[in-house]
Design a protein around this motif. Sequence first.
Motif, short mmCIF file in Angstrom:
data_model
loop_
_atom_site.label_atom_id
_atom_site.label_comp_id
_atom_site.label_asym_id
_atom_site.label_seq_id
_atom_site.Cartn_x
_atom_site.Cartn_y
_atom_site.Cartn_z
N GLU A 1 36.58 0.85 -34.67
CA GLU A 1 36.03 -0.51 -34.56
C GLU A 1 34.58 -0.47 -34.09
OE1 GLU A 1 38.48 -2.99 -32.13
OE2 GLU A 1 40.27 -2.70 -33.38
N ALA A 2 34.31 0.40 -33.13
CA ALA A 2 32.94 0.54 -32.63
C ALA A 2 32.00 1.03 -33.73
CB ALA A 2 32.91 1.49 -31.44
N ILE A 3 32.50 1.96 -34.55
CA ILE A 3 31.71 2.46 -35.68
C ILE A 3 31.45 1.34 -36.69
CG2 ILE A 3 31.77 4.02 -37.68
CD1 ILE A 3 33.36 5.99 -35.89
N SER A 4 32.47 0.54 -36.97
CA SER A 4 32.32 -0.57 -37.92
C SER A 4 31.28 -1.58 -37.45
CB SER A 4 33.67 -1.28 -38.12
OG SER A 4 34.60 -0.45 -38.77
N LYS A 5 31.27 -1.85 -36.16
CA LYS A 5 30.29 -2.80 -35.61
C LYS A 5 28.87 -2.22 -35.67
CE LYS A 5 33.49 -5.14 -32.45
NZ LYS A 5 33.86 -5.36 -31.02
N ALA A 6 28.77 -0.92 -35.40
CA ALA A 6 27.44 -0.28 -35.39
C ALA A 6 26.88 -0.11 -36.80
CB ALA A 6 27.53 1.08 -34.69
N PHE A 7 27.78 0.02 -37.80
CA PHE A 7 27.34 0.25 -39.18
C PHE A 7 28.04 -0.77 -40.09
CE2 PHE A 7 27.26 4.24 -36.85
CZ PHE A 7 25.96 4.66 -37.05
N SER A 8 27.66 -2.02 -39.92
CA SER A 8 28.34 -3.12 -40.61
C SER A 8 28.16 -3.10 -42.13
CB SER A 8 27.86 -4.46 -40.05
OG SER A 8 26.45 -4.58 -40.17
N ASN A 9 27.16 -2.38 -42.62
CA ASN A 9 26.94 -2.31 -44.07
C ASN A 9 27.65 -1.11 -44.72
OD1 ASN A 9 25.16 -0.68 -42.62
ND2 ASN A 9 23.62 -0.67 -44.26
N TYR A 10 28.53 -0.46 -43.95
CA TYR A 10 29.34 0.64 -44.47
C TYR A 10 30.82 0.25 -44.39
CZ TYR A 10 25.32 3.82 -44.17
OH TYR A 10 24.10 4.42 -44.33
N ASP A 11 31.60 0.71 -45.35
CA ASP A 11 33.05 0.56 -45.28
C ASP A 11 33.61 1.76 -44.52
OD1 ASP A 11 32.99 -1.78 -46.86
OD2 ASP A 11 32.95 -0.57 -48.69
N VAL A 12 34.47 1.50 -43.54
CA VAL A 12 34.99 2.57 -42.69
C VAL A 12 36.45 2.87 -43.03
CG1 VAL A 12 35.43 3.32 -40.31
CG2 VAL A 12 33.39 1.96 -40.83
N TYR A 13 36.73 4.14 -43.24
CA TYR A 13 38.07 4.60 -43.58
C TYR A 13 38.55 5.63 -42.55
CZ TYR A 13 37.25 2.38 -48.10
OH TYR A 13 36.98 1.47 -49.10
N ILE B 1 32.09 7.51 -24.60
CA ILE B 1 32.42 8.55 -25.58
C ILE B 1 32.24 8.03 -26.99
CG2 ILE B 1 34.23 10.10 -26.42
CD1 ILE B 1 33.20 10.85 -23.65
N GLN B 2 32.66 6.79 -27.21
CA GLN B 2 32.46 6.17 -28.53
C GLN B 2 30.98 6.18 -28.90
OE1 GLN B 2 34.20 2.26 -28.20
NE2 GLN B 2 36.18 3.07 -27.55
N LYS B 3 30.13 5.88 -27.91
CA LYS B 3 28.69 5.86 -28.14
C LYS B 3 28.16 7.25 -28.49
CE LYS B 3 24.48 4.39 -28.31
NZ LYS B 3 24.01 3.66 -29.53
N MET B 4 28.71 8.29 -27.87
CA MET B 4 28.29 9.65 -28.17
C MET B 4 28.56 9.99 -29.64
SD MET B 4 29.43 11.84 -24.80
CE MET B 4 29.24 11.12 -23.17
N PHE B 5 29.73 9.57 -30.13
CA PHE B 5 30.05 9.80 -31.53
C PHE B 5 29.10 9.00 -32.44
CE2 PHE B 5 34.46 10.92 -30.01
CZ PHE B 5 34.45 12.22 -30.47
N ILE B 6 28.87 7.75 -32.10
CA ILE B 6 28.02 6.89 -32.91
C ILE B 6 26.59 7.42 -32.97
CG2 ILE B 6 26.91 4.61 -32.93
CD1 ILE B 6 29.64 3.47 -31.99
N THR B 7 26.11 7.97 -31.86
CA THR B 7 24.76 8.55 -31.84
C THR B 7 24.65 9.70 -32.83
OG1 THR B 7 24.42 7.91 -29.53
CG2 THR B 7 23.04 9.69 -30.37
N LYS B 8 25.70 10.50 -32.93
CA LYS B 8 25.69 11.60 -33.89
C LYS B 8 25.64 11.08 -35.33
CE LYS B 8 28.08 15.07 -31.11
NZ LYS B 8 27.23 16.24 -31.42
N LEU B 9 26.38 10.00 -35.57
CA LEU B 9 26.39 9.41 -36.90
C LEU B 9 25.03 8.82 -37.25
CD1 LEU B 9 28.12 8.89 -39.36
CD2 LEU B 9 29.01 6.82 -38.25
N GLU B 10 24.41 8.16 -36.28
CA GLU B 10 23.07 7.61 -36.49
C GLU B 10 22.09 8.72 -36.89
OE1 GLU B 10 23.17 3.85 -33.32
OE2 GLU B 10 22.42 5.83 -32.71
N SER B 11 22.23 9.88 -36.24
CA SER B 11 21.31 10.99 -36.50
C SER B 11 21.43 11.52 -37.92
CB SER B 11 21.56 12.13 -35.51
OG SER B 11 21.23 11.73 -34.19
N ILE B 12 22.67 11.68 -38.42
CA ILE B 12 22.80 12.24 -39.77
C ILE B 12 22.44 11.21 -40.84
CG2 ILE B 12 24.51 13.96 -39.06
CD1 ILE B 12 26.57 12.30 -40.72
#
Length: 259
Positions: free
Chosen positions: A28-40, A243-254
């Motif tokens: 859910e946190a990923i979906s909010k951070a990247f609202s223009n992506y579909d999350v599976y 911890i959720q933010k740590m994962f999201i930061t990695k996703l933002e980087s790639i």
Amino acid sequence: MAKKAIIAVSFGTTFPETRKKTIGATEEAISKAFSNYDVYRAFTSKIVRRRIKENEGIEIDDVDTALTKLADKGYQEVYVQSLHIIPGIEYNLVQDAINRHKDNFTAIKVTSPLLNTFDDFQRLVLFLKKQSEYLPTGKAVLWMGHGTAHKAFTTYACLDHMLFGAKSYVGAVESYPDINDEVKRLQHAGIKKVYMQPLMMVAGNHAHNDMASDEPKSWKSILKDNGIQAHPVLKGLGEYPEIQKMFITKLESIIKGDE
């Protein structure tokens, strides 16, 4: 416009409550951070997927299946968010699957797991220290890692060493340092009570059985036999916004191309 997707990949768990609080909350946190992506969602554990299907009637994809479905739906840009803790066997499975499907997308990238670089370790150590910072003398937090036969088993010993002098300790169920190593450290530090928590994405089978149960070989029982009161805290790392933010930061980087 190119169709874009994120696959959140974890080991998975057969415990529905912690699955919702950890994996689901992180998705859910990923979906909010990247609202223009579909999350599976995808799980790497074959046993977990099978048991969920048998017990709950829910079918969860492995990484290969998830990628095949996205290609069939016309997705062109795919980012795979690893929700694994260490770069071990399960993470290698994710990388292998991506290599098999890389020609099916115009862009496909995977994040590193939670612990990969020195900066990752520093961030997690800071987080772990904060959880025990205000505990009084004689009390501490003992974190239970999964452990692995992979060379990444050194992750747990490294964390344990980096926490030296803090009221936080790290052991592993299936590798080094084990509970007996941690008992010695706790006794040497004069610790009389520990709050045990899983150093895992979820509070699943290992947390409930190997850590918190009254079975003779559980960490709770072993600590009790050694004069240390153990209080289980069944809260997976995925429940923590930090911890959720740590994962999201990695996703933002790639996505930005920084990795």
